[in-house]
Every structure is written in C-alpha cells, then in structure tokens.
Design a protein around this motif. Structure first.
Motif, mmCIF file in Angstrom:
data_model
loop_
_atom_site.group_PDB
_atom_site.id
_atom_site.type_symbol
_atom_site.label_atom_id
_atom_site.label_comp_id
_atom_site.label_asym_id
_atom_site.label_seq_id
_atom_site.Cartn_x
_atom_site.Cartn_y
_atom_site.Cartn_z
ATOM 1 N N HIS A 82 5.884 -1.737 -27.042
ATOM 2 C CA HIS A 82 7.009 -2.361 -27.747
ATOM 3 C C HIS A 82 6.573 -2.680 -29.187
ATOM 4 O O HIS A 82 5.384 -2.840 -29.446
ATOM 5 C CB HIS A 82 7.472 -3.635 -27.016
ATOM 6 C CG HIS A 82 6.398 -4.667 -26.889
ATOM 7 N ND1 HIS A 82 5.459 -4.636 -25.883
ATOM 8 C CD2 HIS A 82 6.084 -5.748 -27.652
ATOM 9 C CE1 HIS A 82 4.629 -5.651 -26.024
ATOM 10 N NE2 HIS A 82 4.976 -6.346 -27.091
ATOM 11 N N HIS A 108 6.639 -4.812 -33.021
ATOM 12 C CA HIS A 108 6.804 -6.123 -33.670
ATOM 13 C C HIS A 108 6.814 -5.894 -35.177
ATOM 14 O O HIS A 108 6.050 -5.054 -35.677
ATOM 15 C CB HIS A 108 5.632 -7.069 -33.361
ATOM 16 C CG HIS A 108 5.512 -7.492 -31.927
ATOM 17 N ND1 HIS A 108 6.353 -8.417 -31.358
ATOM 18 C CD2 HIS A 108 4.642 -7.130 -30.961
ATOM 19 C CE1 HIS A 108 5.991 -8.608 -30.092
ATOM 20 N NE2 HIS A 108 4.963 -7.837 -29.814
ATOM 21 N N HIS A 144 2.697 -1.876 -29.682
ATOM 22 C CA HIS A 144 1.561 -2.098 -28.780
ATOM 23 C C HIS A 144 1.997 -2.344 -27.346
ATOM 24 O O HIS A 144 3.178 -2.518 -27.053
ATOM 25 C CB HIS A 144 0.683 -3.258 -29.293
ATOM 26 C CG HIS A 144 1.246 -4.629 -29.086
ATOM 27 N ND1 HIS A 144 0.472 -5.761 -29.134
ATOM 28 C CD2 HIS A 144 2.499 -5.065 -28.819
ATOM 29 C CE1 HIS A 144 1.219 -6.825 -28.910
ATOM 30 N NE2 HIS A 144 2.447 -6.439 -28.722
ATOM 31 N N GLU A 167 0.655 -4.641 -23.789
ATOM 32 C CA GLU A 167 -0.176 -5.726 -23.293
ATOM 33 C C GLU A 167 -0.067 -5.661 -21.773
ATOM 34 O O GLU A 167 0.986 -5.996 -21.217
ATOM 35 C CB GLU A 167 0.350 -7.060 -23.818
ATOM 36 C CG GLU A 167 0.373 -7.160 -25.356
ATOM 37 C CD GLU A 167 1.408 -8.141 -25.894
ATOM 38 O OE1 GLU A 167 2.607 -7.780 -25.968
ATOM 39 O OE2 GLU A 167 1.030 -9.267 -26.225
HETATM 40 FE FE FE Z 1 3.841 -7.854 -28.032
#
Ligand code: FE
Length: 282
Positions: A61, A63, A105, A107
C-alpha cells in the motif's frame, strides 16, 4: 515556582477497527470521535494472541505526505518497500518512516503464532516537507535509552528527552516527544513539555491518575487522555506495572486534505497523489 500542570481535557476509548488485509486493531486517534490531534493523524493499538487477527498483515500500500511510526511491543513484523528497503521489526524496536513524496510498502507478520502487539502513530508533515525524499529512522531495542525518571518510574525514550537523556529519533518539523513509561501504584512522575505542543497519554496496561486537582482524571487501560495547555504532565500509577505512552508534538495548523494513505494540504494535491501513485511515480 512550580510549573503549571496540564489538565486532562477528555478521555476516550479506542474503537475496534480493521485495516490492511483484515488486521483487527483498536483505532484511538483517526476515528469519528477524534479525527485528529494536530500534528497526530492516527493512533492504532494492535494487540492480540490470535494469529487469525493479524496473519493477513498489511500487503502492499502507498503513503504520501506524512510519517508512520511503528513501535513493536511483542511480535515481529517484516517491512519491504519499493525503494529496496527491507527489515524486520523485533520487540522493542521503532520504525519512524518519513513517507514524504511517496513510498509503497508492505508490513507483514514474521510469525505464525504468538502475540503481536504494538502501536502505529501517524505524524503529519508541514506543507514544505510533504514532498521530501522518503527516509527511515529505524532502531532496535538496544538503541533506546531507559531512564529511572523518578522513584518507581522507568522511561524508555523514543523521542524527546528525560532527565537530559535524549532518544534517537529526531524530527525538527514537529519536535516530537514519544516516551514509553512503566510505573507502579502510587509512583508519580512530572514531565515538562514544550509550551504549545499537543500532548496525549495512552494507558495500555493498568491505570493511572493524570493531571492534578480538579483537572485530573483516572485513565484506565486502553483509554486515551487528551492533555490541555500547561508546562508539565503529571502522572501517577494506580496499579502495579501500569504502562502508558506519552506523546507530544508541535501542531502544524495547516489545512489537511486526507484520503486513506495520502495526507496533503489541498484536494488538488490529493488528486496529484492518486495520479502519481497510479502512474508508478512513488
Ligand atoms: Fe503502511
């Protein structure tokens, strides 16, 4: 003269939420009851022993325009971005990621069982730095000083300082304070904060009395206390092993145009963020 004590303006409990590919978490800041607390845009607590609540993780996703701060208490999380950065966050580590002009990125949990627990805080960037180059301040647990802040009070210094001991994270734009405090019943601590900084405390184990006199409040585990103006925060543990985070920063007082993982100042900049992301310019 003794410093003026910051009052507790309100206390609130986080709301159950789901993010990423279905990770269950508690949203404390960034939900309708408290959309933001300038310069803080979001605070999530994730904490579960149930792998089905976290295994799906946060797949790829984007940012842009702000910073994400991940503080791991338990568990291991692997992050990987489109600029070739990769690493594993272990218990006690912090990743302060300046997304700036854009990163994409993932996570993902680096474990299939056991407890996963920690916080993700979003910190806004001023207009002049929203398109800065992406940057990480990422450190293992050994890099964060732990200080005996007062009798019975142990402070882990992530950002800001306690008794002259400074944490390793630096962000001149918002000059953040981020402390993880552990204190017992009746243990008291007074922490000076810069004038004008927005401040909150989030209790995640035990309970604490925060503030002084009529402006004080008893804050239970999983409750946030929003602090008002003053020079010092006063905290007193109400139970053995009370744990809380104390966070503060310089408010930006700029317009916020926000949609999901993009936080800019205008709608036009938000549209540009979508276009740049879709064109692979992150
Ligand atoms: Fe994130």
């Amino acid at each position: 003269m003794s410093p003026s004590i910051r009052p507790v303006l309100r206390t609130l409990r986080g709301q159950a939420a789901s993010d990423g590919a279905g990770v269950k978490l508690t949203r404390v800041i960034g939900s309708p009851q408290l959309p933001d607390l300038d310069p803080f845009l979001m605070l999530d607590e994730f904490g579960t022993d149930r792998p089905e609540d976290y295994l799906a993780g946060f797949p790829e996703h984007p940012h842009r325009g702000f910073e994400t701060v991940t503080y791991m208490l338990d568990g291991r999380m692997r992050h990987r971005d489109n600029h070739g950065n990769e690493g594993v966050l272990v218990p006690g580590s912090v990743q302060w990621m300046t997304a700036g002009r854009g990163i994409v990125h993932s996570e993902m949990p680096e474990q299939e069982e056991g407890r996963m627990r920690g916080f993700q805080l979003w910190v806004n960037l001023p207009a002049r730095e929203k398109m800065t180059a992406p940057k990480y301040q990422e450190y293992g647990p050994e890099r964060f000083p732990e200080v005996d802040a007062a009798p019975g009070v142990r402070a882990k210094v992530i950002a800001g300082d306690v008794a002259g001991v400074r944490g390793p994270i630096e962000q001149p734009a918002t000059r953040p304070t981020y402390l993880d405090l552990r204190l017992g019943a009746g243990d008291r601590y007074q922490h000076l904060l810069p004038a004008g900084h927005t401040a909150f405390a989030y209790v995640y184990e035990g309970s604490a009395r925060i503030g002084d006199g009529e402006d004080a409040a008893t804050v239970q585990a999983r409750e946030l206390a929003v602090l008002g103006e003053g020079e010092a925060v006063v905290l007193e543990g109400r139970e053995a092993d009370t744990r809380l985070i104390l966070v503060a920063g310089q408010p930006l007082r700029e317009p916020v145009a926000r949609y999901g993982p993009f936080v800019m100042n205008t709608q036009a900049e938000l549209r540009q963020a979508f276009e740049d992301y879709q064109a692979g310019r992150f």
